[in-house]
Every structure is written in structure tokens, then in C-alpha cells.
Design a protein around this motif. Structure first.
Motif, PDB file in Angstrom:
ATOM      1  N   ILE A 127      31.134 -21.900   9.585  1.00 29.56           N
ATOM      2  CA  ILE A 127      31.499 -23.260   9.504  1.00 29.56           C
ATOM      3  C   ILE A 127      31.114 -23.896  10.818  1.00 29.56           C
ATOM      4  CG2 ILE A 127      33.427 -24.896   9.248  1.00 29.56           C
ATOM      5  CD1 ILE A 127      34.763 -23.087   7.520  1.00 29.56           C
ATOM      6  N   LEU A 128      31.401 -23.611  12.013  1.00 30.73           N
ATOM      7  CA  LEU A 128      31.077 -23.920  13.211  1.00 30.73           C
ATOM      8  C   LEU A 128      29.639 -24.187  13.381  1.00 30.73           C
ATOM      9  CD1 LEU A 128      32.100 -25.088  15.658  1.00 30.73           C
ATOM     10  CD2 LEU A 128      31.772 -23.008  16.846  1.00 30.73           C
ATOM     11  N   ILE A 129      28.926 -23.119  13.002  1.00 26.91           N
ATOM     12  CA  ILE A 129      27.165 -23.493  12.945  1.00 26.91           C
ATOM     13  C   ILE A 129      26.966 -24.263  11.856  1.00 26.91           C
ATOM     14  CG2 ILE A 129      25.166 -22.054  12.754  1.00 26.91           C
ATOM     15  CD1 ILE A 129      26.777 -19.510  13.868  1.00 26.91           C
ATOM     16  N   ASP A 130      27.253 -24.145  10.776  1.00 22.58           N
ATOM     17  CA  ASP A 130      26.860 -25.162   9.767  1.00 22.58           C
ATOM     18  C   ASP A 130      27.031 -26.407  10.038  1.00 22.58           C
ATOM     19  OD1 ASP A 130      25.725 -25.558   7.013  1.00 22.58           O
ATOM     20  OD2 ASP A 130      27.849 -26.307   6.561  1.00 22.58           O
ATOM     21  N   GLN A 131      28.309 -26.937  10.582  1.00 21.77           N
ATOM     22  CA  GLN A 131      28.592 -28.184  11.226  1.00 21.77           C
ATOM     23  C   GLN A 131      27.579 -28.672  12.358  1.00 21.77           C
ATOM     24  OE1 GLN A 131      32.690 -28.538  11.691  1.00 21.77           O
ATOM     25  NE2 GLN A 131      33.437 -28.357   9.795  1.00 21.77           N
ATOM     26  N   PHE A 132      27.455 -27.881  13.260  1.00 20.62           N
ATOM     27  CA  PHE A 132      26.371 -28.111  14.059  1.00 20.62           C
ATOM     28  C   PHE A 132      24.975 -28.381  13.654  1.00 20.62           C
ATOM     29  CE2 PHE A 132      23.185 -26.761  17.089  1.00 20.62           C
ATOM     30  CZ  PHE A 132      23.789 -27.597  18.289  1.00 20.62           C
ATOM     31  N   VAL A 133      24.543 -27.662  12.696  1.00 20.13           N
ATOM     32  CA  VAL A 133      23.501 -27.789  12.089  1.00 20.13           C
ATOM     33  C   VAL A 133      23.001 -29.442  11.585  1.00 20.13           C
ATOM     34  CG1 VAL A 133      21.645 -27.252  10.054  1.00 20.13           C
ATOM     35  CG2 VAL A 133      22.540 -25.266  11.550  1.00 20.13           C
ATOM     36  N   GLU A 134      24.106 -29.527  10.709  1.00 21.40           N
ATOM     37  CA  GLU A 134      24.126 -30.859  10.090  1.00 21.40           C
ATOM     38  C   GLU A 134      24.141 -32.137  11.185  1.00 21.40           C
ATOM     39  OE1 GLU A 134      23.312 -31.510   7.312  1.00 21.40           O
ATOM     40  OE2 GLU A 134      23.478 -29.472   6.571  1.00 21.40           O
ATOM     41  N   ALA A 135      25.206 -31.773  12.348  1.00 19.90           N
ATOM     42  CA  ALA A 135      25.209 -32.926  13.205  1.00 19.90           C
ATOM     43  C   ALA A 135      24.057 -32.988  14.282  1.00 19.90           C
ATOM     44  CB  ALA A 135      26.611 -32.719  13.991  1.00 19.90           C
ATOM     45  N   ARG A 136      23.590 -31.801  14.549  1.00 24.95           N
ATOM     46  CA  ARG A 136      22.390 -31.996  15.727  1.00 24.95           C
ATOM     47  C   ARG A 136      21.073 -32.197  14.978  1.00 24.95           C
ATOM     48  NH1 ARG A 136      24.452 -32.657  20.600  1.00 24.95           N
ATOM     49  NH2 ARG A 136      26.805 -32.320  20.546  1.00 24.95           N
ATOM     50  N   SER A 137      21.123 -32.359  13.684  1.00 29.47           N
ATOM     51  CA  SER A 137      19.864 -32.769  12.971  1.00 29.47           C
ATOM     52  C   SER A 137      19.623 -34.363  13.044  1.00 29.47           C
ATOM     53  CB  SER A 137      19.816 -32.224  11.491  1.00 29.47           C
ATOM     54  OG  SER A 137      19.749 -30.754  11.635  1.00 29.47           O
ATOM     55  N   VAL A 144      14.670 -30.770  21.017  1.00 27.62           N
ATOM     56  CA  VAL A 144      15.140 -29.397  21.467  1.00 27.62           C
ATOM     57  C   VAL A 144      16.191 -29.176  20.269  1.00 27.62           C
ATOM     58  CG1 VAL A 144      16.225 -28.025  22.903  1.00 27.62           C
ATOM     59  CG2 VAL A 144      14.252 -29.723  23.757  1.00 27.62           C
ATOM     60  N   ASN A 145      17.311 -29.883  20.380  1.00 29.74           N
ATOM     61  CA  ASN A 145      18.223 -29.885  19.260  1.00 29.74           C
ATOM     62  C   ASN A 145      17.910 -29.844  18.073  1.00 29.74           C
ATOM     63  OD1 ASN A 145      20.394 -29.454  21.317  1.00 29.74           O
ATOM     64  ND2 ASN A 145      20.919 -31.635  21.571  1.00 29.74           N
ATOM     65  N   HIS A 146      17.033 -30.634  17.651  1.00 33.65           N
ATOM     66  CA  HIS A 146      16.412 -30.578  16.362  1.00 33.65           C
ATOM     67  C   HIS A 146      15.743 -29.165  16.048  1.00 33.65           C
ATOM     68  CE1 HIS A 146      15.634 -35.217  16.082  1.00 33.65           C
ATOM     69  NE2 HIS A 146      17.023 -34.624  16.396  1.00 33.65           N
ATOM     70  N   ALA A 147      15.103 -28.564  17.015  1.00 28.84           N
ATOM     71  CA  ALA A 147      14.401 -27.513  16.633  1.00 28.84           C
ATOM     72  C   ALA A 147      15.395 -26.247  16.762  1.00 28.84           C
ATOM     73  CB  ALA A 147      13.493 -26.956  17.867  1.00 28.84           C
ATOM     74  N   PHE A 148      16.520 -26.273  17.596  1.00 30.55           N
ATOM     75  CA  PHE A 148      17.601 -25.508  17.549  1.00 30.55           C
ATOM     76  C   PHE A 148      18.401 -25.430  16.463  1.00 30.55           C
ATOM     77  CE2 PHE A 148      21.941 -23.816  19.428  1.00 30.55           C
ATOM     78  CZ  PHE A 148      21.658 -22.932  19.134  1.00 30.55           C
ATOM     79  N   ALA A 149      18.435 -26.636  15.856  1.00 30.39           N
ATOM     80  CA  ALA A 149      19.203 -26.613  14.213  1.00 30.39           C
ATOM     81  C   ALA A 149      18.455 -25.967  13.329  1.00 30.39           C
ATOM     82  CB  ALA A 149      19.605 -28.124  14.226  1.00 30.39           C
TER      83      ALA A 149
END
Length: 715
Positions: A127-137, A144-149
Motif C-alpha cells: 500500500i505504501l509503495i502504491d500510494q507513493f507511485v500515484e503521488a510521485r507521478s 527522477v521521481n517520475h522515473a523511480f515511480a
């Protein structure tokens, strides 16, 4: 740092805005877990604080263990992708807004609870990773955060595929809770390591190089777990791709394509190249492009080289000479592997940009020709134009600085340049004259003063204070005259306003020494009118010896300045410039030459320079007094110089010569000048001797000028 922060803020403000609906819809952002309903309670049943039974009035503990296992597996498969089940719920941890906690119905079999508790961290990390992916996109978070997400999104797709396969096995009746834990166990460490990185990024709001450094450091910290380290290294590689593209464009084209202010090089567009020729403290070359904090750790050792490479390419672009470093597939910055291939690419790009710019400045803009031209004029390498100029501008330069017509001086200078050997110099049209308002000593004091942030412009009208006015009453254009030189881009990088000011200081010192020498020569010519008489033991004889001593002093000083300081240092600099590998080396060697010349020409030693200036002042006063005390001799000498033929003297002229030679007032004045000159000359001895160990060049100066003392003794 303020300019850097401002540039980053401007870049963030200019970034595209993520649509509001993509932030507000909970099922798009993964934030739907926050709206948690209170747990369902069976009427009359014992309250269970941790009971998470949802959608059923029957406790799971009322079922047989085999049935409980099937129900828990079904809920665990949902929990693995962040969905609540009937007996497993998701709670938001108090005090941590984005941290979710999974809870299982407390009536579940204890063995099943234990196995489920082992799997819950994996569910929470998902859940933490999934929320991060959505927020940092979102756009504002940077490339860099886009690519990491994006890399995390790909990982989550693989993870979801694994869950789908486990669900398929469950539908076939081949999956137990123990088996589910067995298949999930390899993912626990990886997801936990990623969750640590994500929490640090979220808490500190990291982006750009800070994100890359965190990923790289975390990968190094996982040296004991090969699988986790490999995953983090892969994530670092994926996150660095857009950063390396920014780096690639800067190194190969000299362009900062950094929409979110993530690159470690910042550009201050308020600094213009024109300031190099206008501002004494111009910061264009050092601060137009500068390094920011947060350099990626894998680029720390070559950050300076990267900065310089792009700067060189930008200079060529400003010259209209569009040069791009040759790029091949082998020189692309796709990753920063352990073989350090990217370092070789950076080195190759730097060498190309450096050699191209140096060749451009040497060949197209004739660097050596410009420097030789400045040597001719400012260091008096070819002084024929100066002699002619001093002859025709004598009356104008004798005025006070505020009374001098700079336009008239400029026309006289142009005439002197066109009618002497300087006319053959193609750069002579760049030379101009200027008249400053303060003496050389005051100008040096202004530059040396710590509180002085900039040098006053020599061209502007300066309004001196009352204390300055008192000391400036006696100065004339001869003490304040100087030259200036028009330098165009890109040579202004090397010959900036500060560098030109150093040339002007040396020129003013040499020019005044030349003036003193010319005045003493006139006084010496006055004494030649007495050669037909026997003046041994008279005032004229004593004056003649004093004049010769003064001439020796000034000529020795000029010899030291030109042949002991300027010429050898110039040749040393010239040889170094020919072997220079970059424009920064050219700047370094040229600045070192000027600083060394200023120091060895005594311009950085005020206590010694004041003694020299006082001696020169005594020499000027003496030459003026000689012409005033013997006016007939001056007229006779002037007439002899104009006709260049010595005619026979009349008897009346002979009587005037004899009378002048026996004049008591002349003897008294000569003795006064003799005492002042000898005292000033002898005062140099202790200063030169005491400083010669720290400043060895003063030994040469002492050898040149101290030998002339005592020339005014009794004969």
C-alpha cells in the motif's frame, strides 16, 4: 544559494499542473483506505477491540480450522493487493497519516494469526509503495521521481502477477497459508527495503540528485542481501535515466534542459557577458553557471569537469560558433555501471570542448596578438608612440585632471599612433585614453581596502571628499593619465575589467617614471650650457652631479621595471600560454603574470612605493627649480635643441652663464634638493634589505638603484 532556490522555485512554478480530479479521486490515488468504517459487532457479543470481522455476523473462530484457513487465505490474497477482506481489515496508524496497519479477527486460530502476521508487513509495504507511485507521478515532483515511480509501477505489476498466480493455485485447491507464506517470503525483504526508501523520500520531500543518492546509499547498505541490493541498484539505474539525459545534453551541447530544477548546475541569467568589460567585480565567468548542493555521489569527482565542459560550449555558442561534441551510441549516458564508462565519456567531451574553444580564441580571435598589442602600449614595449604623444600633449597633460579635455587627448593619441610604428598594429584602434581623478597611491589604497567591494570607474566623474581634495591639489594629468583598451567577447573572459585595471596601474607607474626621466633630461641639457665655463666647485657643478645621480636613479628604476620584471615575466607567461590546455589555464597564467608584475613593480608594497614616489617628486621639483633659477640657460638650451646646432655664444651670454654659476641662491637650493634626495635614497636601504628575504626580487632592485647614492657629495 538564494539565486539557486529562486531558480528552482521558478522551475517548479513553470511545471505543468496535475489535474485536480487525479488528486481528489481516492481510488485513483490509493487513498481510499483512509475512510475506515467502524468494525462490525454482533449484537450481544463481547466487544472485540481488535476484531476486524466485516460483512459477517458469524465469528471466524466458530468455523473449523480448515475452513478458517480457506477464509484467511482468501482475505490474505485480497490484502496483498491492498483490499480489505471479511476478517482482515486495514486501519490507519495513529500519528502516521500514510501508514496503514492490517488487523485480523482475534477469534482466528492462533497458528493462522501468526502466519498472517508474517505476511501483513508485505501488504502494508504494498500500500505504501502504491500510494507513493500515484503521488510521485505528479509533474511537480521532478523527472527522477517520475522515473523511480515508473520503475516501482513495473515492479508492482510483477508483484500483482505473482498474487494472481497464487490466487489461481488457491482456486485449484493447491495453496495453504504455509505455502502462501513460502511464496511471499522472497518479496518481503525487497518490499521492506523499498518502503524505507519511500518513507525517507516522502518525509524529506526529496527529488533529483537527493533521491539518487538515497537509492545508491541504501543499495550499499544492503551489501549482505544480494537480491535486495540488485533490486535497489536496478531502481537507481531506472531513476537516473532522465538525470543522465540532462547531463548528456549539458556535456554534449551546453544546454541545461532541466524543467524541475533537479540538475546540480544552475544558471544565473541576470549575469551578462557585457559585465566583464564594465564591472570591476564581474562574476560572469565564475557564477553564470555554478554548482549547486546535492551533487549525485557517482558524479562528485567529475562535477567540476562537467561544469567546465558546458561552460566552454556555451562560450562558443555566444560567439555564434555552434559546436556539438560528436556523439555515438557508445558515448550515450545510459547508466553509471561499475566500469565507469560514463567517466570516459565526460573526459572525452571535456577535452573536445576545451580544445575547440582554445583553438577558436587563439586563431579566430587572435589571443596572442591582442596580448602583444597590450604589452606594446601598457608595458611600453614599443615606446616611440609614447615619446611622440608626450611631446605633443605636454601642455594638456600639465593641467589639473578636471581641466583636461579627454577628447583633445584622444585626438593627440590617435595622431601619435598613426605617425609612429604603432600604425602597423591592427589593434591600435582599440586603444583609448582616460584621465583619472586620483593619484596612483590613492588608487592602490582604494583597491587594497577590504571594505571596497569594487573599483571606481576611471571614466566617471569622481567627486573627492575634502580630505582627498587637499591631497589632490598638486596633481596634474601627468600623474593621472592612463590608457584603456576595448576588448570584445570572448577575449573579455581573459582581459576583463579587473585585468585591465592591473595593466593600467603598471602603465601609470611606468608613464610617470618616463615623465620624470624626461624632465631630468631637460635639466641635464640646461647644465650642458655651462660646459664652456670652468664651474668646478660652484653650485652649477654640484647641481650637475646631483642631476646625474637623479638620472641614474630613475634610469635604474626603469631598467629594473622593464628588463628585470616585465620582460622575463612576459616571456614566461607567453611560453605557458602556448602549452595551456584550456581557457581556465590561460586565465590562470595571465592573472599570475599580472599579479607577479604588480608585486615586483612595488605596486603591492605601499611602504616602499611611497619612498619611490617621494624620490620622484624630489626629482621633479629639482628639475623645475633648475629651469626657474636659470631661465636664460633654459632659453638658450631650448633654442639649441630646436635648431640641433650649437652656435657661438656672445660675450653677454658668457657673462650670464658666469653669473648663474656663482649664484648663491642656486647653491642653497641645490644643497636642499641634494639632502632630500640622499636622505630618501638612503632610507630605501633598510627597507630593501629587510624585505629581500621574503621578497627576493627586491635584491635586484637594491642592486639597480642603491649604487647611485652619494653622487651629490663634495667634489
Amino acid at each position: 544559494m538564494d539565486a539557486t532556490a529562486g531558480a528552482a522555485a521558478v522551475g517548479a512554478a513553470a511545471a505543468a499542473v496535475t489535474p485536480r480530479w487525479n488528486r481528489e479521486r481516492p481510488f485513483l490515488t490509493g487513498q481510499f483506505h483512509r475512510d475506515v468504517k467502524p468494525p462490525f459487532r454482533i449484537p450481544g457479543a463481547k466487544p472485540i477491540s481488535e476484531s476486524c470481522s466485516r460483512g459477517s455476523e458469524i465469528l471466524i473462530g466458530s468455523y473449523p480450522v480448515a475452513v478458517q484457513e480457506l477464509l484467511i487465505i482468501d482475505d490474505l490474497l485480497s490484502a496483498l493487493v491492498g483490499i480489505e477482506g471479511r476478517f482482515i481489515s486495514i486501519r490507519r496508524e495513529r500519528g502516521k497519516e500514510d501508514h496503514m496497519v492490517f488487523q485480523i479477527d482475534s477469534s482466528t486460530d492462533l497458528a493462522l494469526q501468526e502466519l498472517a502476521q508474517r505476511i501483513f508487513p508485505l501488504c502494508e509495504n504494498y500500500i505504501l509503495i502504491d500510494q507513493f507511485v500515484e503521488a510521485r507521478s505528479h509533474f511537480r515532483n521532478g523527472l527522477v521521481n517520475h522515473a523511480f515511480a515508473a520503475a516501482l509501477r513495473a515492479l508492482l505489476l510483477d508483484y500483482q502477477a505473482m498474487v494472481a498466480q497464487l490466487e489461481h493455485q488457491f482456486r485449484l485447491g493447491r495453496l495453504s497459508v504455509q505455502g502462501l507464506w513460502f511464496f511471499c517470503q522472497p518479496m518481503v525483504g525487497s518490499m521492506h527495503a523499498l518502503s524505507i526508501v519511500i518513507e525517507k523520500i516522502s518525509c524529506s520531500n526529496l527529488s533529483g540528485s537527493a533521491t539518487l543518492n538515497l537509492l545508491q546509499n541504501q543499495a550499499k547498505a544492503m551489501a549482505g542481501d544480494g537480491a535486495v541490493r540488485t533490486l535497489l541498484e536496478k531502481m537507481t539505474q531506472c531513476a537516473s535515466i532522465p538525470y543522465l539525459r540532462i547531463l548528456e545534453r549539458w556535456v554534449y551541447e551546453g544546454i541545461i534542459d532541466d524543467p524541475y530544477g533537479e540538475f546540480f548546475i544552475s544558471e544565473d541569467k541576470s549575469l551578462l557577458k557585457e559585465s566583464l568589460t564594465q564591472d570591476y567585480d564581474a562574476k560572469y565567468w565564475k557564477q553564470r553557471y555554478s554548482l549547486k548542493d546535492g551533487i549525485p555521489s557517482f558524479l562528485t569527482g567529475v562535477a567540476g569537469t562537467i561544469l567546465t565542459t558546458g561552460k566552454y560550449l556555451n562560450v562558443m555558442r555566444e560567439c555564434g560558433h555552434n559546436v556539438q561534441v560528436p556523439v555515438s551510441e557508445n558515448s550515450k549516458f545510459m547508466s553509471f555501471e561499475s566500469n565507469h564508462h560514463y567517466l570516459e565519456c565526460i573526459k572525452t567531451a571535456y577535452e573536445f570542448a576545451s580544445s575547440e574553444l582554445l583553438s577558436l580564441i587563439r586563431e579566430k580571435y587572435d589571443l596572442f596578438g591582442k596580448l602583444r598589442s597590450m604589452k606594446h602600449y601598457f608595458l611600453l614595449d614599443q615606446g616611440d608612440f609614447l615619446v611622440h604623444f608626450m611631446d605633443i600633449s605636454r601642455d594638456e597633460l600639465a593641467k589639473k585632471p578636471e581641466e583636461i579635455s579627454v577628447e583633445k587627448l584622444q585626438s593627440l593619441l590617435d595622431l601619435a599612433l598613426r605617425t609612429t610604428a604603432a600604425a602597423a598594429d591592427p589593434c591600435h584602434e582599440d586603444l583609448a585614453c582616460t584621465v583619472e581623478r586620483v593619484s596612483l597611491l590613492k588608487r592602490l589604497a582604494t583597491i587594497r581596502a577590504p571594505e571596497s567591494s569594487s573599483e571606481p570607474d576611471a571614466h566617471q566623474s569622481i567627486s573627492p571628499s575634502s580630505s582627498d581634495q587637499a591631497g589632490s591639489l598638486n596633481i596634474t594629468g601627468l600623474e593621472t593619465f592612463s590608457l584603456t583598451y576595448r576588448v570584445r567577447w570572448p577575449l573579455s573572459i581573459i582581459v576583463s575589467r579587473r585585468v585591465l585595471a592591473k595593466y593600467q596601474l603598471i602603465f601609470r607607474f611606468l608613464f610617470h617614471c618616463k615623465h620624470v626621466n624626461r624632465q631630468l633630461c631637460v635639466a641635464w641639457q640646461v647644465h650642458q650650457g655651462f660646459r664652456a665655463l670652468r664651474t668646478l666647485g660652484t653650485a652649477v657643478s654640484r647641481s650637475s652631479v646631483l642631476c646625474r645621480s637623479m638620472l641614474k636613479f630613475v634610469n635604474s628604476l626603469l631598467h629594473y621595471l622593464t628588463f628585470e620584471v616585465l620582460e622575463p615575466n612576459w616571456h614566461l607567461m607567453h611560453s605557458r600560454l602556448q602549452s595551456a590546455k584550456s581557457i581556465d589555464e590561460v586565465i590562470e597564467f595571465h592573472d599570475f603574470f599580472l599579479d607577479k608584475c604588480l608585486r615586483e613593480c612595488l605596486l603591492l608594497l605601499p611602504h616602499l612605493l611611497e619612498k619611490i614616489e617621494k624620490l620622484k617628486s624630489v626629482c621633479l621639483q629639482y628639475s623645475t627649480a633648475v629651469k626657474m633659477l636659470i631661465p636664460s640657460i633654459c632659453e638658450s638650451s631650448a633654442g639649441a635643441d630646436s635648431t640641433r646646432a650649437e652656435k657661438s655664444k656672445t660675450k653677454s651670454a658668457s657673462k650670464e652663464l658666469t653669473s648663474a654659476a656663482e649664484n648663491s641662491s642656486l647653491l642653497e637650493s641645490i644643497l636642499k634638493f641634494e639632502r632630500e634626495f640622499n636622505v630618501g635614497l638612503q632610507a630605501l636601504g633598510p627597507i630593501l634589505g629587510g624585505s629581500s628575504q621574503a621578497e627576493p626580487y627586491l635584491t635586484h632592485l637594491g642592486q639597480c638603484i642603491l649604487g647611485v647614492g652619494g653622487g651629490g657629495g663634495d667634489l
